[in-house]
Scaffold this motif. Structure first.
Motif, PDB file in Angstrom:
ATOM      1  N   GLU A   1       8.722   1.271  -5.939  1.00 51.96           N
ATOM      2  CA  GLU A   1       7.772   1.087  -4.849  1.00 51.96           C
ATOM      3  C   GLU A   1       6.820  -0.080  -5.120  1.00 51.96           C
ATOM      4  N   VAL A   2       6.313  -0.129  -6.339  1.00 49.30           N
ATOM      5  CA  VAL A   2       5.425  -1.233  -6.738  1.00 49.30           C
ATOM      6  C   VAL A   2       6.157  -2.563  -6.610  1.00 49.30           C
TER       7      VAL A   2
ATOM      8  N   ASN B   1       9.001  -3.416  -5.001  1.00 49.09           N
ATOM      9  CA  ASN B   1       9.450  -3.809  -3.662  1.00 49.09           C
ATOM     10  C   ASN B   1       8.314  -4.400  -2.841  1.00 49.09           C
ATOM     11  N   ALA B   2       7.172  -3.753  -2.894  1.00 53.07           N
ATOM     12  CA  ALA B   2       6.031  -4.264  -2.136  1.00 53.07           C
ATOM     13  C   ALA B   2       5.696  -5.682  -2.565  1.00 53.07           C
ATOM     14  N   GLU B   3       5.725  -5.914  -3.876  1.00 48.59           N
ATOM     15  CA  GLU B   3       5.367  -7.238  -4.345  1.00 48.59           C
ATOM     16  C   GLU B   3       6.439  -8.280  -4.009  1.00 48.59           C
ATOM     17  N   ARG B   4       7.692  -7.873  -4.018  1.00 43.62           N
ATOM     18  CA  ARG B   4       8.748  -8.833  -3.684  1.00 43.62           C
ATOM     19  C   ARG B   4       8.667  -9.225  -2.211  1.00 43.62           C
ATOM     20  N   LEU B   5       8.349  -8.276  -1.360  1.00 47.41           N
ATOM     21  CA  LEU B   5       8.191  -8.620   0.056  1.00 47.41           C
ATOM     22  C   LEU B   5       7.032  -9.589   0.230  1.00 47.41           C
ATOM     23  N   ARG B   6       5.919  -9.306  -0.449  1.00 49.73           N
ATOM     24  CA  ARG B   6       4.764 -10.215  -0.376  1.00 49.73           C
ATOM     25  C   ARG B   6       5.133 -11.598  -0.871  1.00 49.73           C
TER      26      ARG B   6
ATOM     27  N   VAL C   1      14.361  -5.174   0.738  1.00 52.00           N
ATOM     28  CA  VAL C   1      13.991  -6.419   0.066  1.00 52.00           C
ATOM     29  C   VAL C   1      15.109  -7.448   0.194  1.00 52.00           C
TER      30      VAL C   1
END
Lengths: 217, 217
Positions: free
Chosen positions: B62-63, B65-70, B135
């Motif tokens: 979860e951590v 994936n969120a950062e990769r999208l950002r 992602v």
DNA sequence: GTCTATAACTGGATAGAC
DNA sequence: GTCTATCCAGTTATAGAC
């Protein structure tokens, strides 16, 4: 089962199960049950579960390695001065991809097992080295002739990328089928072959021969 | 252990062991022993061994994936019209490679686990899809803008090669160290980073955009 | 929340009859 | 070579005391 070598028979079923679940996920009893052989016979033939695993891995490695060396030697002779990265990679992969295309289930199971082993720290480093290094060195020898200015570290890293791309493609997890919503079929080894050779060759050229990228043979 | 969340503590040790041996190669008792926690507490916190495995996998997914999208969104905004295959791949990989370079052992164990799962048919297809597909779709969206004439099947296959190369590189089996006789260090994530981006980008271009291979951005 | 005790079962491996 | 019977170490999981 008349006329069947029970040893080969056991190896076939062990191979399929090890490829699906990894050695730890398989019991000797399950292998025996699938093969319709008495569990005690597994120990009679192979001694231990670990020895059975090694026997599975060795059986096809020897056949495959010999053929891959022949394939690369034949290519190098045939191509002479017109040797190319594409040709070398093709010769390296052909014995694997051909067997995959032909669809023999034994070989497909074996390739899935190699993929799993390659990515498992417990065995990956040691077993892959022990079984496959000579074949890889031969590939790198040919590639050095195509790209004389290539640095060894670059060649090793690029081979690592080739190895990862190849083994995941052979691992048949159904991943690409789901990702693509059915547009791609992970069992379509022809589709893999067509794309893998140019992908890998372009990567090698770009990293190992950054100046000469333009002139494709 | 005062001030330590025993739940996180157990997840850390489970993560390391699962990454080395795969879920089947690890016992609840061994996880508890390493974490110096009573075995019964593992069941108290997580219920079953399978639930523990899922918890390990979810925690960092979860951590990350969120950062990769950002990372990819920021790149697309920043680059505007000057978007490139290299840049997209870099943005996709950066959150993973940065954590690997920083050397946090928790993250390194997690990446090894993902590599193992990715190549195991028993879980690979299902789990990787469930956790990582959004992602990947974002990456492919950006790549379609770089290569408008690319066909979807080609993009999916090339992503598959990227995925295999990446996970093997993260699996830390020591393979490349042995193959290269010590010339390469599989823990040198800087060396990986420098070669992986151009290798993969060149492969994508060659397969998805065979005509336009010459003009590198 | 934590630990003891144990239930209920499965694993690899072997001895020994046939 | 094959199979029955079995050993015993180790497994997940839980019940219940504290």
């Amino acid at each position: 089962m008349p006329g069947v070598d029970p040893r080969q028979h056991l190896l076939d079923y062990a191979e399929a199960l090890f490829a699906d679940h990894g050695p730890h996920g398989v019991t000797v009893r399950e292998v025996a049950r699938r093969a319709r052989v008495d569990p005690a016979l597994v120990h009679y033939y192979f001694g231990t579960k670990t020895a059975l695993f090694e026997a599975v891995f060795t059986r096809r490695a020897e056949v495959l390695n010999a053929e891959r060396l022949r394939s690369m030697d034949a290519y190098a002779r045939r191509a002479g001065e017109h040797i190319s990265v594409e040709g070398a990679v093709e010769a390296f992969l052909e014995p694997i991809l051909r067997r995959s295309v032909e669809g023999d289930p034994g070989w497909k199971n074996y390739f899935r097992l190699v993929a799993l082993v390659n990515n498992t720290p417990e065995w990956g480093g040691e077993m892959m080295t022990r079984y496959f290094d000579p074949v890889i060195r031969r590939l790198l020898d040919i590639l050095r002739r195509c790209m004389p200015e290539a640095r060894d570290v670059d060649l090793f890293w690029c081979y690592h990328f080739l190895s990862g791309a190849l083994t995941l493609s052979l691992s048949q997890t159904g991943r690409i089928d789901r990702l693509s919503g059915g547009a791609c079929d992970s069992a379509d080894m022809e589709a893999l072959h067509r794309r893998m050779i140019p992908f890998i060759a372009a990567g090698f050229r770009r990293v190992c021969q950054p100046q000469g990228e333009a002139h494709v043979a």
